[in-house]
Scaffold this active site. Structure first.
Site, short mmCIF file in Angstrom:
data_model
loop_
_atom_site.label_atom_id
_atom_site.label_comp_id
_atom_site.label_asym_id
_atom_site.label_seq_id
_atom_site.Cartn_x
_atom_site.Cartn_y
_atom_site.Cartn_z
N ASP A 1 0.85 -1.19 0.00
CA ASP A 1 0.00 0.00 0.00
C ASP A 1 0.88 1.23 0.00
O ASP A 1 2.06 1.15 -0.29
CB ASP A 1 -0.98 -0.01 1.18
CG ASP A 1 -0.26 0.02 2.52
OD1 ASP A 1 0.96 0.25 2.52
OD2 ASP A 1 -0.92 -0.19 3.54
N ASP B 1 2.66 7.41 12.41
CA ASP B 1 1.45 8.07 11.91
C ASP B 1 1.47 9.58 12.15
O ASP B 1 0.75 10.34 11.49
CB ASP B 1 0.19 7.48 12.58
CG ASP B 1 0.00 6.03 12.22
OD1 ASP B 1 1.00 5.33 12.02
OD2 ASP B 1 -1.15 5.58 12.13
#
Ligand code: UD1
Length: 410
Positions: free
Chosen positions: A102, A293
């Site tokens: 991804d 993140d």
């Protein structure tokens, strides 16, 4: 704060372990939760939001389920892989499509499979589908070579009804794992050490439905702190868990953002209008380190800070795809291997950009707040995967931002 995406999805997967009605509170209204609900629905469960309180999800899990996660869903949401452990535990079989790469790059699941094999599962892969089998999972000591979040979760979910004791060593310590352990405990599981690097599970014969409130989303909280850092002003982030964000808050304070712990809220104040944030170096690491993140948000902040900051990515090697987008907005960033060297500029300039994934998309929106002129973030659906009303919340804070049109100066 909305509940954490990265916890809610795993809690939903955990419900597979026990038939009956489970209740989850503070479940974010985001696209990934809808996808996980669809996966559970395809397996035979019924997932619904309570009409009088849409943050509450009830999940009715039947006695019989179709233990399969098909490609169309796994491809859209990689976290689907976390049904592998609970399906094996409950039905002794599972079919899960092999997730592809991804936008983070290549994301293998070898540690998930090896750990489950240590508990007695066997796997074969053909036609892009992993088929797992286990007559009865048996407790064992599993030493993870890296504290993988997903592998820790899959193992924990498999171990709760395994025969005997399982010890997961070098487990991931993210708050979302402690949250999963807490939910499993309400289901009758015997788990100790969740959130620490050694998790011990005494397998129980069977579990019953559980009830739990999802932990607040620390990445969402960080997004609003970054928005204030970029656009100026101050903010109170209600419900943010300061204790889950310590390393990040340390770095943001070093950059000049004033952060105060207000008990059940977090106050943050940007430097005055004539002052700039100052550059710092940051390395991403597994929790309690600075989460990968947060990184796109930090790169956005550094891109307008005074000085040069070096960001080192230690978790996902390929997670730099948004940097050319920030460069389109006038940022001065050079990527060398797993380092990004960010030389702060006085101001960004608005431009059309493309969101490559959830957090990078949010970072581009946040960067747009401080950019001169209009920024249009295409592929904004990525942002909706992980944020409940980011645009609405920013607009309420005074930002000139709208869905389907433009993001401008505040
Ligand atoms: C989860 C989070 C993601 C976060 C990441 C790290 C969810 C839905 N996603 O992803 O937002 O960025 O944790 O905090 O919760 N690895 C292997 N083999 C494996 C498993 C992982 O080599 O079997 C590697 C990965 O390629 C990566 C590193 O380990 O380099 C960390 O991955 P992991 O902690 O497993 O992240 P996820 O659970 O996929």
């Amino acid at each position: 704060m909305a509940g954490a995406k990265n916890s809610a999805l795993k809690l939903m997967a955990a419900t597979v372990l026990a038939p009956g009605r489970h209740t989850l509170r503070n479940v974010p209204r985001i696209a990934d939760v809808t996808l996980m609900a669809e996966l559970l629905d395809r397996m035979g469960a019924t997932v619904s939001r309570r009409s009088d309180d849409p943050d509450v999800l009830t999940i009715d899990v039947p006695d019989l389920m179709d233990p399969e996660a098909p490609y169309d869903l796994v491809e859209k949401m990689r976290a689907s892989i976390v049904v592998l452990g609970p399906l094996l535990a409950r039905f002794g079989e599972a079919r899960v499509s092999v997730p592809g790469g991804d936008d983070f790059g290549n994301r293998p699941i070898d540690m998930h499979l090896r750990g489950l094999e240590d508990l007695g599962a066997t796997f074969t892969t053909s036609h892009g589908v992993i088929e797992g089998r286990a007559e009865r999972l048996l407790g064992a000591r599993v030493l993870l070579e890296y504290p993988s979040v997903g592998a820790t979760e899959n193992l924990l979910l498999a171990a709760v009804t395994a025969k005997g004791t399982t010890v997961i060593d070098n487990a991931a310590r993210e708050p979302e794992i402690a949250d999963l352990a807490a939910f499993l405990t309400t289901m009758g599981a015997e788990v100790s050490g969740g959130g620490g690097s050694t998790i011990t599970v005494e397998g129980v014969e069977r579990l019953h439905p559980g009830e739990h409130t999802v932990v607040p989303d620390r990445i969402e909280a960080a997004t609003y702190l970054a928005a204030v850092g970029m656009a100026g002003g101050s903010i109170a982030v209600e419900g943010a868990r300061v204790d889950h964000m310590e390393m990040l808050l340390d770095r943001l304070s070093a950059m000049g953002l004033r952060v105060d712990d207000g008990g059940d809220r977090l106050w943050a104040t940007a430097p005055g209008p004539t002052e700039r944030l100052v550059s710092v170096d940051v390395s991403t690491l597994p929790y309690p380190g600075v989460a990968t993140d947060y990184k796109p948000l930090l790169v956005a902040l550094l891109s307008v800070a005074d000085g040069v900051g070096i960001l080192t990515e230690n978790v996902f090697a390929g997670r730099f795809r948004y940097i050319p987008e920030l460069v389109r907005m006038g940022a001065d960033i050079r990527v060398e291997g797993h380092h990004a060297v960010v030389r702060g500029v006085e101001a960004l300039s608005g431009a059309p950009v493309r969101a490559p994934d959830i957090r990078a998309g949010a970072a581009l929106v946040v960067a747009g707040l401080a950019a001169e002129g209009e920024t249009v973030v295409a592929d904004a659906h990525h942002v909706a995967r992980g944020y409940q009303d980011l645009v609405g919340n920013l607009a309420r804070l005074g930002a000139d931002v709208a869905l389907g049109s433009a993001v401008g100066e505040t």
